[in-house]
Structures are given as structure tokens and as C-alpha cells.
Design a protein around this motif. Structure first.
Motif, PDB file in Angstrom:
ATOM      1  N   LEU A 139      28.615  88.948 -57.060  1.00 43.82           N
ATOM      2  CA  LEU A 139      29.963  88.389 -56.997  1.00 43.82           C
ATOM      3  C   LEU A 139      30.011  87.124 -56.145  1.00 43.82           C
ATOM      4  O   LEU A 139      30.767  86.199 -56.430  1.00 43.82           O
ATOM      5  CB  LEU A 139      30.950  89.434 -56.471  1.00 43.82           C
ATOM      6  CG  LEU A 139      31.179  90.624 -57.391  1.00 43.82           C
ATOM      7  CD1 LEU A 139      32.080  91.644 -56.722  1.00 43.82           C
ATOM      8  CD2 LEU A 139      31.759  90.182 -58.725  1.00 43.82           C
ATOM      9  N   GLY A 140      29.197  87.078 -55.105  1.00 45.46           N
ATOM     10  CA  GLY A 140      29.138  85.872 -54.273  1.00 45.46           C
ATOM     11  C   GLY A 140      28.621  84.669 -55.058  1.00 45.46           C
ATOM     12  O   GLY A 140      29.167  83.565 -54.955  1.00 45.46           O
TER      13      GLY A 140
ATOM     14  N   ASP B 153      31.195  83.630 -57.599  1.00 43.33           N
ATOM     15  CA  ASP B 153      32.241  82.883 -56.903  1.00 43.33           C
ATOM     16  C   ASP B 153      31.766  81.466 -56.588  1.00 43.33           C
ATOM     17  O   ASP B 153      32.544  80.510 -56.676  1.00 43.33           O
ATOM     18  CB  ASP B 153      32.629  83.620 -55.619  1.00 43.33           C
ATOM     19  CG  ASP B 153      33.831  83.006 -54.949  1.00 43.33           C
ATOM     20  OD1 ASP B 153      34.812  82.705 -55.659  1.00 43.33           O
ATOM     21  OD2 ASP B 153      33.798  82.834 -53.716  1.00 43.33           O
TER      22      ASP B 153
ATOM     23  N   GLN C 136      32.078  79.553 -59.881  1.00 52.25           N
ATOM     24  CA  GLN C 136      33.477  79.289 -60.216  1.00 52.25           C
ATOM     25  C   GLN C 136      34.130  78.367 -59.198  1.00 52.25           C
ATOM     26  O   GLN C 136      34.849  77.446 -59.558  1.00 52.25           O
ATOM     27  CB  GLN C 136      34.251  80.597 -60.314  1.00 52.25           C
ATOM     28  CG  GLN C 136      33.826  81.423 -61.494  1.00 52.25           C
ATOM     29  CD  GLN C 136      34.463  82.804 -61.520  1.00 52.25           C
ATOM     30  OE1 GLN C 136      34.793  83.362 -60.479  1.00 52.25           O
ATOM     31  NE2 GLN C 136      34.620  83.339 -62.705  1.00 52.25           N
ATOM     32  N   GLY C 137      33.894  78.598 -57.918  1.00 52.20           N
ATOM     33  CA  GLY C 137      34.495  77.774 -56.878  1.00 52.20           C
ATOM     34  C   GLY C 137      33.974  76.349 -56.895  1.00 52.20           C
ATOM     35  O   GLY C 137      34.726  75.398 -56.695  1.00 52.20           O
TER      36      GLY C 137
END
Length: 133
Positions: free
Chosen positions: A84-85, A88, A91-92
Motif C-alpha cells: 500500500l505504501g 500510494d 498515486q501520490g
């Protein structure tokens, strides 16, 4: 730890390839092809995590990817990284890019905003941009 970052289009053409582990050029090309085929055959509504291919390190490594428009962004990481990191991060990093570009333009340090630009016999009048700063 991130082992590789791959960006390729819908046809498998690499747009960015960065390995953080040494591989011969031929092996790198095989890794890109294998990774492309692994993520291409997955449906868009399926989880974005899968085990690494046989060339990049097998089950000890994970491929974390995201498909945007015509590009696939793929990170190959070892088992110590958070899926998930990394997702992210993908995506971030993509969603924050336009904001960073606007911020960079706003922070240009000009001693004075030019009002007229003269190039030879061409005269360009610059509008008042203070409302945007």
C-alpha cells in the motif's frame, strides 16, 4: 527495498526503465517483456499486487503496478516493502506532479515582471499577471 521502476505503454514499449540492481542489458529487456505480459493480462478491477516474475527474483519480490490511461507504472520491490505504501507512492507522485509544476512556476524569482518584450521589430505587451501570483 525498491529493485526496479518500469514505465511502459499499452504496447509494451518502455518509457522509463530504472534498475537498482545490476542486470545485463539482455536480462533487463526480458524483465520488461515478462513484466509487461504479467500486468497486461490482468483485469483492471483486480488487485494491483502480484508476485515477481521468475527473472526478477521469484516469490521473494512483488510487482506493484498502476495503469493510468496508456501507461503502466510498475515497481518491483522486495518483501520488506509495504504494498500500500508503494501504491500510494505511485498515486501520490502522479497526482501531485501538476501541483508541483504550478508551484515551481509561481516561485520563479524574477526581479521584475516584464511589461513589454521587444525582439527586433516584434513588440509583445505582457498582461498584468499579479492576480495569479
Amino acid at each position: 527495498m525498491i529493485q526496479a521502476i518500469l514505465v511502459f505503454n499499452n504496447h509494451g514499449k518502455p518509457r522509463l526503465v530504472r534498475f537498482y540492481q545490476r542486470f545485463p542489458e539482455e536480462i533487463q529487456q526480458q524483465i520488461v517483456r515478462e513484466t509487461f505480459h504479467l500486468v497486461l493480462k490482468r483485469d483492471d478491477n483486480i488487485c494491483n499486487f502480484l508476485e515477481g516474475g521468475s527473472l526478477i527474483g521469484g516469490p521473494d519480490y512483488k510487482l506493484i503496478y498502476r495503469h493510468y490511461a496508456t501507461l503502466y507504472f510498475v515497481f518491483c520491490v522486495d518483501s520488506s516493502e509495504s504494498e500500500l505504501g508503494i501504491l500510494d507512492l505511485i498515486q501520490g507522485g502522479l497526482s501531485a506532479a501538476p501541483a508541483r509544476a504550478v508551484s515551481a512556476v509561481k516561485n520563479i524569482n524574477l526581479p521584475e515582471i516584464p511589461r513589454n518584450i521587444n525582439i527586433g521589430d516584434l513588440n509583445i505587451k505582457v498582461p498584468n499577471l499579479s492576480q495569479f501570483v
